[in-house]
Design an enzyme around this catalytic site. Structure first.
Site, PDB file in Angstrom:
ATOM      1  N   ALA A 157       0.696  -1.208   0.211  1.00 33.80           N
ATOM      2  CA  ALA A 157       0.027  -0.183   0.450  1.00 33.80           C
ATOM      3  C   ALA A 157       0.640   1.539  -0.051  1.00 33.80           C
ATOM      4  CB  ALA A 157      -0.793   0.148   0.933  1.00 33.80           C
ATOM      5  N   SER A 158       0.062   2.522   0.030  1.00 34.72           N
ATOM      6  CA  SER A 158       1.254   4.023   0.378  1.00 34.72           C
ATOM      7  C   SER A 158       2.379   3.758   1.211  1.00 34.72           C
ATOM      8  CB  SER A 158       0.153   4.825   0.390  1.00 34.72           C
ATOM      9  OG  SER A 158      -1.004   4.905   1.484  1.00 34.72           O
ATOM     10  N   LEU A 159       2.091   3.169   2.419  1.00 35.72           N
ATOM     11  CA  LEU A 159       3.070   3.824   3.117  1.00 35.72           C
ATOM     12  C   LEU A 159       3.691   2.295   4.097  1.00 35.72           C
ATOM     13  CD1 LEU A 159       1.138   6.006   6.853  1.00 35.72           C
ATOM     14  CD2 LEU A 159       2.087   6.374   4.184  1.00 35.72           C
TER      15      LEU A 159
ATOM     16  N   ASP B  13     -10.173   7.052   6.235  1.00 35.46           N
ATOM     17  CA  ASP B  13     -10.173   6.320   5.143  1.00 35.46           C
ATOM     18  C   ASP B  13     -10.578   4.965   4.973  1.00 35.46           C
ATOM     19  OD1 ASP B  13      -8.387   6.052   3.042  1.00 35.46           O
ATOM     20  OD2 ASP B  13      -6.799   5.228   3.601  1.00 35.46           O
TER      21      ASP B  13
END
Length: 689
Positions: A201-203, A354
Site C-alpha cells: 500500500a501507500s505507506l 480512510d
C-alpha cells in the site's frame, strides 16, 4: 558531504539521482520496469543509510519528548526546508511536470479523438504517475477509485490498484526493519513468513505469517524514507494552499488548516504504535456492534515501523458477486458499514478517515471487518450535535434552521447575514432532495452546495474535510454495490432514534423545534420519527419512554407540558362532548323526536384522534413493544409535582369548557341551532364542543 548511491541489488531496477549540494538529501525516483516507485538505499559520506538519515531528519524537524510518537509540526518542517530551496524546487518540478505532460496528452487525445485504447493507456499513465508521486498523491487516487459516479470505468479499474497493489520495496529492507524494531530476525520471531509481500500500500507492505504460538497474523512493514517524502510533499502542498488563499479571493475556506489536518493524520499513520492504539480503541467503541469485526493487535511484535495484527480472510466490498457466492448480501454489509459510520461520526466522534475498499472486507462468516487504523480523526461533541441538527433540518426542509446550523458548524461566521442564504438553501436543496428522504444522497448535496460556496461567504473548516472524505468514500463503495443506495436515507432512522432517546439539551431543543411550530403540535412529524426510529437496530422503546418523561417533567419541558395540556383538554372535551351529544340524540330518537345530527367533533380534534390511533399502531408494530413495560412509569408520574400541576390544569381547562358550553346552550339565546324541528315537537339544544 556528497550524495552517492549504493549499487542496485537487482537488475530490475534503474536508479536516477541528482546531486545538488553537500547538505541536501536529494529527491530520488526509482522506476521498476513497469513504472514502479521504490525508494533505494542511499549511502552518504560516513556510510549513513537512508534510514539513519531519516532518523536525523525526524530529530531535527519533529522534536518530541516521546520518541515512540510521531507528530506533525508545520513550523519545524517549514524551518527545515527553507534552508534547502533546491531540494524543494526539485520536488516541485518532479510533481508538476508529470501533471503538465498528462494534461497535454489528454488535450491532444481530446482534440484528435479518444479511442478506447487511448483511454486505457491514459488511465495506466495516471496510475503510474500517482504511484511515482508518493503516498500523498496515492491517497488522492485511492479516494477517486471509490467514485464510479465521477471516474470513467477504465480509470476506475486502474486506480483500484492503488489500494493494495502498489510496487513493493526490497525484502531485505523490510526484514532489517523487523529486526531493528522487534530486536530479532524475522525467522526467530515468526514461525512462518511469506517470502514476498502479499500486498503493498501507500505507506507499507504486508506479509502473511504465523506466530510461534500458532496464531495467523498480518505483518505490516513501513516503507523506507517515508517521513522525508511526506514532510517535503506536505510542505509544498501547504505552501500552494497558502498561495491560493492569498491570490484567489473567492476561496474563503481555510485551505492551510485543511492541509494541516490531513498532514497530521498522515504523520500519525506513519506510527504503527499509534495505529495499534487506534485499533484497540475502535474495537472498544464499535466492536460490540452486530456483524462488525476488528482484528487483534499483537503488541509483543509491534513497533513504530512494524505492526503485527490478526490475519483476516475476506473479500472486498467492491466484489459483490464474490460476496454473494460466500452466502452474504453485500448490500447488507454496506448498511452495517453506514450504521457503524454514523456511530463513529455522531455518537463517539472517533472515526475511520480512510474507509477505501482495501480496508473493508466481508468475512466468510458474514461480518464486516475493518482494517488499517492509521488515519483516524475525531469530531467534537458540539460538532456532532450540530451535524445531527443539520440532518434534521435538511430532511424537514427547515432552511432557516439549516442556515443557523452552518454558523454553529463554523461554515459561516456569527455576523453573517443569513437573509439571502435561506432562500438560496431552499432553491438548491429542494432540487437535490427530490420528493422524499429516500432521494437524498451526499454527492447531490455536496455538488449543489459547492455552487453556493462562491456566491456566499462560506468556508470549509479543517475538521470537516476528513468527515466528507470518509462519507463520500463510503458512499462511493455503496454505489458500486447498489447504484440506487442513498447513505443519508439510511442514516435518518439512526438520527430519529437519537432525537427520541438522547437526553442532550441540544437534541432536546431540536426535537422541540421539530415537533412544535407556531404553538401547534405537529403530529405527523412525531409519526415520522417513530416510524424511522423503529428501523434502527438498537432502538429501545422503554428508553424512549424514560427519556421522554424525564425531559417532559424537567424545567426545559415546561413549554411542551403547556402544549400537551391544551391538546389533552381539547381532545378529552371533544370526546366527552361527542359522547354526551350521542346520548342526547339517542334519548330524543327513542322518544320519537326528529333530530338533525351535526358533527360534534371539530375536524382538528378528529385529526388528533386519528394521529393518536396511528401512533399507537406504530408503537404496537415496534420491535420489543410490551405495554406492561409502561406500567412502571405510572408510579413515577404520581409523585411528580409537575404531573399534579398538569392534572390540575387539565381539570381546570375541562371545567372552563363545560361551563362555557352550559352558558352557550342553556342560558343564551341560540340563533345558530340546527335545522328547526316541526312546530309540534320540542327542540333540542344545539350540540357544540
Amino acid at each position: 558531504m556528497n550524495v552517492k548511491t549504493a549499487p542496485p541489488k537487482s537488475g530490475s531496477f534503474a536508479s536516477e539521482y541528482t546531486t545538488l549540494d553537500s547538505a541536501t538529501l536529494v529527491s530520488t525516483q526509482q522506476h521498476e520496469a513497469e513504472g514502479a516507485h521504490v525508494t533505494p538505499t542511499l549511502v552518504l559520506d560516513g556510510e549513513i543509510s537512508i534510514e539513519e538519515e531519516e532518523r536525523l531528519l525526524l530529530a531535527n524537524i519533529l522534536p518530541d519528548d516521546d520518541d515512540s510518537v510521531l507528530r506533525y509540526d508545520a513550523d519545524a518542517i517549514a524551518a527545515h526546508y527553507r534552508q534547502h530551496p533546491f531540494q524543494v524546487w526539485g520536488r516541485v518540478f518532479n510533481i508538476f511536470f508529470p501533471f503538465f505532460t498528462f494534461g497535454l496528452r489528454w488535450w491532444l487525445n481530446a482534440r484528435f479523438g479518444f479511442t478506447e485504447q487511448k483511454h486505457r493507456q491514459q488511465a495506466v499513465r495516471l496510475r503510474e504517475m500517482l504511484t511515482r508521486m508518493g503516498p500523498a498523491f496515492i491517497k488522492v487516487g485511492q479516494a477517486l477509485s471509490t467514485r464510479p459516479d465521477l471516474v470513467p470505468p477504465e480509470y476506475l479499474e486502474e486506480l483500484t490498484h492503488l489500494q493494495d497493489q502498489l510496487p513493493p520495496f526490497d525484502n531485505a529492507v523490510a526484514y532489517r526493519f523487523i529486526e531493528e524494531e522487534l530486536g530479532d530476525s524475522p525467522d526467530m520471531i515468526y514461525a512462518e513468513l511469506t517470502a514476498s509481500p502479499i500486498a503493498a500500500a501507500s505507506l507499507g507492505q504486508v506479509y502473511r505469517g504465523r506466530l510461534k504460538t500458532g496464531e495467523e497474523v498480518a505483518v505490516k512493514v513501513q516503507r523506507p524514507g517515508l517521513a522525508q517524502s511526506i514532510a517535503l510533499d506536505t510542505y509544498i502542498l501547504r505552501g500552494l494552499a497558502a498561495l491560493i488563499m492569498r491570490l484567489v479571493k473567492r476561496v474563503r475556506s481555510d485551505l492551510v488548516g485543511i492541509m494541516d489536518e490531513f498532514a497530521t493524520r498522515i504523520f500519525e499513520e506513519m506510527d504503527y504504535n499509534q495505529e495499534g492504539r487506534n485499533a484497540e480503541r475502535f474495537a472498544q467503541l464499535y466492536g460490540h456492534m452486530q456483524d462488525i469485526y476488528v482484528p487483534k493487535i499483537y503488541w509483543q511484535y509491534t513497533g513504530r515501523r512494524v505492526l503485527t495484527m490478526e490475519w483476516i480472510t475476506g473479500t472486498k466490498l467492491t466484489q459483490p458477486e464474490a460476496i454473494r457466492a460466500q452466502g452474504t448480501d453485500a448490500s447488507y454489509l454496506i448498511e452495517v458499514g453506514v450504521q457503524c459510520s454514523l456511530r463513529q461520526l455522531l455518537e463517539n466522534g472517533f472515526f475511520h478517515a480512510d474507509p477505501h475498499p482495501g480496508n473493508l472486507l466481508a468475512t466468510p462468516d458474514g461480518k464486516l471487518a475493518y482494517l488499517d487504523f492509521g488515519m483516524m480523526s475525531e469530531v467534537k461533541p458540539a460538532q456532532r450535535y450540530g451535524l445531527i441538527e443539520a440532518i434534521v433540518h435538511l430532511v424537514n426542509r427547515d432552511f432557516e434552521g439549516l442556515a443557523k446550523d452552518y454558523v454553529k458548524l463554523e461554515f459561516l461566521t456569527p455576523d453573517t447575514d443569513l437573509t439571502p442564504i435561506i432562500p438560496a438553501f431552499a432553491t438548491v436543496f429542494n432540487d437535490a432532495l427530490g420528493t422524499t428522504v429516500a432521494e437524498i444522497n451526499i454527492k447531490s448535496i455536496t455538488d449543489q452546495l459547492s455552487a453556493l460556496m462562491y456566491e456566499f461567504p462560506f468556508r470549509v473548516p479543517a475538521y470537516y474535510a476528513l468527515i466528507i472524505r470518509s462519507l463520500v468514500t463510503l458512499e462511493g463503495i455503496a454505489i458500486n454495490v447498489d447504484p440506487e443506495f442513498k447513505v443519508l436515507s439510511k442514516a435518518y432512522p439512526y438520527v430519529a432514534k437519537r432525537l427520541l432517546t438522547d437526553p442532550a439539551p441540544e437534541l432536546r431543543a431540536s426535537l422541540k423545534d421539530l415537533l412544535f411550530k407556531d404553538d401547534s403540535f405537529r403530529w405527523n412529524r412525531l409519526e415520522n420519527l417513530l416510524k424511522n426510529a423503529r428501523s434502527s437496530t438498537d432502538y429501545d422503546l422503554s428508553q424512549v419512554v424514560d427519556q421522554t418523561l424525564d425531559y417532559l417533567f424537567s424545567e426545559r419541558g415546561e413549554l411542551i407540558r403547556h402544549q400537551l395540556v391544551e391538546e389533552v383538554v381539547k381532545g378529552v372535551d371533544s370526546i366527552g362532548s361527542n359522547a354526551l351529544n350521542n346520548l342526547r340524540y339517542g334519548f330524543a330518537e327513542r322518544l320519537g323526536l326528529t333530530v338533525n345530527r351535526t358533527a360534534t367533533v371539530p375536524a382538528e380534534s378528529q385529526q388528533t384522534l386519528e394521529h393518536l390511533k396511528r401512533i399507537w399502531g406504530i408503537l404496537q408494530e415496534t420491535r420489543g413493544f410490551d405495554p406492561t413495560k409502561l406500567l412502571p412509569a405510572i408510579p413515577k408520574l404520581l409523585f411528580k409535582p409537575e404531573a399534579h400541576q398538569m392534572g390540575q390544569q387539565i381539570a381546570e381547562g375541562l371545567a372552563q369548557r363545560a361551563i362555557a358550553r352550559f352558558i352557550r346552550e342553556f342560558l343564551l339565546n341560540d340563533e345558530s341551532a340546527p335545522s328547526p324541528l316541526p312546530s309540534n315537537q320540542p327542540r333540542l339544544p344545539a350540540a357544540r364542543p
